[in-house]
Design a protein around this motif. Structure first.
Motif, PDB file in Angstrom:
ATOM      1  N   PRO A   1       0.814  -1.189   0.112  1.00  0.00           N
ATOM      2  CA  PRO A   1      -0.182  -0.061  -0.157  1.00  0.00           C
ATOM      3  C   PRO A   1       0.915   1.076  -0.082  1.00  0.00           C
ATOM      4  O   PRO A   1       0.486   2.203  -0.641  1.00  0.00           O
ATOM      5  CB  PRO A   1      -0.849  -0.138   1.218  1.00  0.00           C
ATOM      6  CG  PRO A   1      -0.975  -1.547   1.495  1.00  0.00           C
ATOM      7  CD  PRO A   1       0.231  -2.118   1.108  1.00  0.00           C
ATOM      8  N   ASP A   2       1.906   1.346   0.610  1.00  0.00           N
ATOM      9  CA  ASP A   2       2.877   2.333   0.708  1.00  0.00           C
ATOM     10  C   ASP A   2       3.647   2.623  -0.690  1.00  0.00           C
ATOM     11  O   ASP A   2       3.785   3.636  -1.252  1.00  0.00           O
ATOM     12  CB  ASP A   2       3.900   2.249   1.534  1.00  0.00           C
ATOM     13  CG  ASP A   2       3.730   2.362   3.087  1.00  0.00           C
ATOM     14  OD1 ASP A   2       2.473   2.734   3.261  1.00  0.00           O
ATOM     15  OD2 ASP A   2       4.383   2.069   3.971  1.00  0.00           O
ATOM     16  N   LEU A   3       3.851   1.455  -1.516  1.00  0.00           N
ATOM     17  CA  LEU A   3       4.215   1.435  -2.821  1.00  0.00           C
ATOM     18  C   LEU A   3       3.190   2.140  -3.643  1.00  0.00           C
ATOM     19  O   LEU A   3       3.369   2.887  -4.858  1.00  0.00           O
ATOM     20  CB  LEU A   3       4.654   0.189  -3.267  1.00  0.00           C
ATOM     21  CG  LEU A   3       5.086   0.045  -4.610  1.00  0.00           C
ATOM     22  CD1 LEU A   3       6.467   0.855  -5.031  1.00  0.00           C
ATOM     23  CD2 LEU A   3       5.221  -1.483  -5.114  1.00  0.00           C
ATOM     24  N   PHE A   4       1.965   1.886  -3.367  1.00  0.00           N
ATOM     25  CA  PHE A   4       0.788   2.466  -4.091  1.00  0.00           C
ATOM     26  C   PHE A   4       0.797   3.813  -4.245  1.00  0.00           C
ATOM     27  O   PHE A   4       0.671   4.599  -5.130  1.00  0.00           O
ATOM     28  CB  PHE A   4      -0.571   1.727  -3.942  1.00  0.00           C
ATOM     29  CG  PHE A   4      -1.670   2.278  -4.498  1.00  0.00           C
ATOM     30  CD1 PHE A   4      -1.858   2.016  -5.807  1.00  0.00           C
ATOM     31  CD2 PHE A   4      -2.528   3.322  -3.894  1.00  0.00           C
ATOM     32  CE1 PHE A   4      -2.967   2.597  -6.184  1.00  0.00           C
ATOM     33  CE2 PHE A   4      -3.395   4.096  -4.183  1.00  0.00           C
ATOM     34  CZ  PHE A   4      -3.838   3.604  -5.808  1.00  0.00           C
ATOM     35  N   LEU A   5       0.675   4.427  -2.893  1.00  0.00           N
ATOM     36  CA  LEU A   5       0.673   5.841  -2.813  1.00  0.00           C
ATOM     37  C   LEU A   5       1.875   6.312  -3.203  1.00  0.00           C
ATOM     38  O   LEU A   5       1.650   7.597  -3.537  1.00  0.00           O
ATOM     39  CB  LEU A   5       0.660   6.044  -1.067  1.00  0.00           C
ATOM     40  CG  LEU A   5      -0.466   5.586  -0.550  1.00  0.00           C
ATOM     41  CD1 LEU A   5      -0.548   5.982   1.165  1.00  0.00           C
ATOM     42  CD2 LEU A   5      -1.753   6.269  -0.786  1.00  0.00           C
ATOM     43  N   ALA A   6       3.156   5.863  -3.348  1.00  0.00           N
ATOM     44  CA  ALA A   6       4.361   6.629  -3.958  1.00  0.00           C
ATOM     45  C   ALA A   6       4.162   6.620  -5.505  1.00  0.00           C
ATOM     46  O   ALA A   6       4.148   7.698  -6.101  1.00  0.00           O
ATOM     47  CB  ALA A   6       5.583   5.905  -3.516  1.00  0.00           C
ATOM     48  N   VAL A   7       3.640   5.601  -6.053  1.00  0.00           N
ATOM     49  CA  VAL A   7       3.222   5.567  -7.415  1.00  0.00           C
ATOM     50  C   VAL A   7       2.250   6.546  -7.799  1.00  0.00           C
ATOM     51  O   VAL A   7       2.055   7.144  -8.695  1.00  0.00           O
ATOM     52  CB  VAL A   7       3.074   4.270  -7.951  1.00  0.00           C
ATOM     53  CG1 VAL A   7       2.523   4.044  -9.303  1.00  0.00           C
ATOM     54  CG2 VAL A   7       4.145   3.247  -7.623  1.00  0.00           C
ATOM     55  N   GLN A   8       1.282   6.721  -6.971  1.00  0.00           N
ATOM     56  CA  GLN A   8      -0.103   7.332  -7.100  1.00  0.00           C
ATOM     57  C   GLN A   8       0.444   8.742  -7.240  1.00  0.00           C
ATOM     58  O   GLN A   8      -0.113   9.625  -8.248  1.00  0.00           O
ATOM     59  CB  GLN A   8      -1.005   7.357  -6.173  1.00  0.00           C
ATOM     60  CG  GLN A   8      -2.241   8.042  -6.520  1.00  0.00           C
ATOM     61  CD  GLN A   8      -3.313   7.770  -5.296  1.00  0.00           C
ATOM     62  OE1 GLN A   8      -3.029   8.032  -3.939  1.00  0.00           O
ATOM     63  NE2 GLN A   8      -4.701   7.447  -5.413  1.00  0.00           N
ATOM     64  N   SER A   9       1.394   9.119  -6.269  1.00  0.00           N
ATOM     65  CA  SER A   9       1.651  10.603  -6.361  1.00  0.00           C
ATOM     66  C   SER A   9       2.809  10.851  -7.568  1.00  0.00           C
ATOM     67  O   SER A   9       2.569  11.818  -7.977  1.00  0.00           O
ATOM     68  CB  SER A   9       2.618  10.430  -5.091  1.00  0.00           C
ATOM     69  OG  SER A   9       1.930  10.539  -3.776  1.00  0.00           O
ATOM     70  N   TYR A  10       3.401   9.980  -7.834  1.00  0.00           N
ATOM     71  CA  TYR A  10       4.457  10.094  -8.927  1.00  0.00           C
ATOM     72  C   TYR A  10       3.498  10.332 -10.379  1.00  0.00           C
ATOM     73  O   TYR A  10       3.826  11.188 -11.175  1.00  0.00           O
ATOM     74  CB  TYR A  10       5.362   8.986  -9.210  1.00  0.00           C
ATOM     75  CG  TYR A  10       6.166   9.052 -10.647  1.00  0.00           C
ATOM     76  CD1 TYR A  10       7.119  10.113 -10.845  1.00  0.00           C
ATOM     77  CD2 TYR A  10       5.676   8.043 -11.749  1.00  0.00           C
ATOM     78  CE1 TYR A  10       7.583  10.211 -12.069  1.00  0.00           C
ATOM     79  CE2 TYR A  10       6.333   8.325 -13.039  1.00  0.00           C
ATOM     80  CZ  TYR A  10       7.181   9.401 -13.155  1.00  0.00           C
ATOM     81  OH  TYR A  10       7.959   9.455 -14.226  1.00  0.00           O
ATOM     82  N   VAL A  11       2.456   9.354 -10.631  1.00  0.00           N
ATOM     83  CA  VAL A  11       1.823   9.425 -11.677  1.00  0.00           C
ATOM     84  C   VAL A  11       1.001  11.021 -11.759  1.00  0.00           C
ATOM     85  O   VAL A  11       0.634  11.561 -12.887  1.00  0.00           O
ATOM     86  CB  VAL A  11       0.579   8.362 -11.718  1.00  0.00           C
ATOM     87  CG1 VAL A  11      -0.537   8.757 -12.686  1.00  0.00           C
ATOM     88  CG2 VAL A  11       1.324   7.126 -11.932  1.00  0.00           C
TER      89      VAL A  11
END
Length: 479
Positions: free
Chosen positions: A426-436
């Motif tokens: 879930p932390d990885l998801f939030l990081a990718v969501q922010s990058y996108v």
């Protein structure tokens, strides 16, 4: 076993002769003879719902899903009745929400820019193909209208104790069937089809799950004998109701020979041509919708990082790593198989993925990960050990805000001695969501570096700051 094919949506019966489908399903009703429909939208109001003017306000994704679902059932019910089916609609409490219309208006510029999100009111009765004009009112004292068909009277008299009304109706183009005991306000109606022997029968709500119908056995909810008896009686009664409604219809189904071109009226030919053009337009629109739905599915694939396990979780991890600038692939040869091998200019890594339903990720996978690192190093093309990374999706069934620490204490302690990074997906998801969202190359590099340099649980950098953008909800008449 009933000879009629019966389906329930939004309610269930303890009968093997009845098929139940979920409200969120896309099932066709044309496969069935009798439909029992109870429009409940509670599944759309479970997680992450905001409020506007005192009512739930759904996100754009939730809004799309709810509207698509209600339109599906509205269309299916209408087509079923037009095809000669009997549809019984039970009216639960009116549930009103605000949904996103997709419309945005903008004002101001730069840091003062304001985005206005337009919403409109929507309710569970939008899934019913009839303009009921419901007004909230609750009660249990009801009577049959004097003009009601004998068929409905027999059904009503047998089950009236199970009915409760939650709304008063002002239906048009219908025969009022059930009234409040005093005041004679409509709470039930029959909409006979003008083109077939089908009928849409709108009734007050039925309690399908009284306490006496359900018990617990081996930690599971099961039907009781009373529920089975009720279901058998109910099925027999609605089969008789369906038969009686058909017999009372004045319509005779048009035989195939009567609709041949030989007997067409001139306006019918024109209308048939226009109908074919309209159907082609609908087909084109449906194709466009399917393409957009597929694109939406692909774009939402990364949400698997929040709730998946096994291969789907591995695939989501690989896609997420690629978004952050890694080259990432699963690896398999004759002697070895790794969930993911990924690298960037900063370094090379090997990862293992683990999803747990209701517990933290334990130390088991670390042993497998260390074996993978050793097997990888034995390959001639590898000069230095890869960085080990354990990706964990702990408590994956629970909402994110209800989860505790994703890795056990033993797993976290062992990771420190094994130079292993622990990544909560879930932390990885939030990081990718922010990058996108920001498309900031420096932020992506910082995320890669966080994985490469961490020993123990990875803490990703916060998203880069950007100009604040205000967002306000306003009600609009557009649906």
């Amino acid at each position: 076993m009933s000879e009629k094919k019966i389906v329930t949506i939004g309610c269930e019966l303890a009968s093997g002769s009845v098929k139940h489908v979920q409200f969120k399903s896309k099932s066709s009703l044309l496969d069935f003879d009798i439909v029992l429909f109870r429009p409940l939208i509670s599944d759309f109001l479970i997680y992450g719902v905001d409020y506007f003017q005192g009512k739930p306000s759904l996100s754009d994704t939730q809004s799309f899903q709810l509207r698509e679902c209600c339109e599906h059932w509205r269309r299916e019910l209408k087509e079923a009745v037009a095809s000669g089916k009997t549809a019984l609609v039970f009216l639960p409490e009116l549930t009103s929400v605000y949904i996103d219309t997709g419309q945005r208006t903008y004002s101001g510029t730069g840091r003062n820019q304001k985005t206005t999100r337009h919403v409109t009111e929507y309710n569970n009765y939008n899934s019913i193909p009839a303009d009921l004009k419901p007004v909230i009112a609750n009660g249990s004292e009801m009577k049959l209208a004097s003009s009601v068909a004998p068929a409905l009277a027999a059904f009503w008299n047998q089950f009236r104790e199970f009915f409760t009304y939650h709304v008063l109706l002002s239906p048009e183009k219908a025969s009022t069937a059930i009234l409040t005991r005093t005041g004679d306000k409509p709470v039930g109606a029959i909409f006979p089809s003008k083109a077939s022997t089908g009928s849409l029968v709108v009734l007050p709500d039925v309690d399908f799950y009284p306490d006496a119908f359900v018990t617990e056995r081996n930690e599971k909810q099961v039907w009781t004998k009373k529920a089975t008896i009720f279901a058998d009686r109910f099925v027999a009664a609605i089969v008789e109701l369906d038969k009686a409604l058909r017999s009372e219809s004045d319509l005779t189904e048009e035989p195939a020979w009567a609709s041949s071109d030989l007997y067409l009226m001139a306006p019918e030919r024109t209308l048939r041509a226009e109908l074919m053009a309209a159907e082609l337009a609908v087909e084109t629109a449906q194709q466009t919708k399917e393409e957009l739905t597929e694109r939406l599915r692909v774009e939402g694939h990364l949400r698997g990082l929040l709730f998946e396990k096994g291969k789907p979780l591995e695939e989501a991890i690989i896609e997420a790593l690629r978004k952050l600038g890694f080259t990432a692939e699963p690896f398999k040869d004759v002697g070895s198989e790794f969930d993911v091998v990924f690298e960037s200019a900063e370094g090379r890594l090997i990862g293992e993925a683990e999803g747990k339903d209701n517990k933290a990720v334990n130390v088991d996978k670390l042993r497998q990960l260390q074996m993978n690192i050793h097997e990888d190093l034995l390959r001639e093309s590898v000069e230095v050990p890869a960085k080990p990374v354990l990706f964990g999706n702990a408590y994956r069934i629970l909402p994110i805000d209800q989860r505790t620490h994703p890795f056990t204490e033993k797993c976290s302690a062992s990771a420190l001695t094994m130079n292993t990074a622990l990544v909560s997906t879930p932390d990885l998801f939030l990081a990718v969501q922010s990058y996108v969202d920001c498309q900031d190359a420096d932020f992506a590099a910082a995320c890669r570096q966080a994985i490469l340099s961490s020993v123990g649980q990875v803490i990703f950098p916060g998203p880069p700051t950007k100009d604040p953008e205000q967002e306000t909800e306003i009600e609009t008449g557009g649906a």
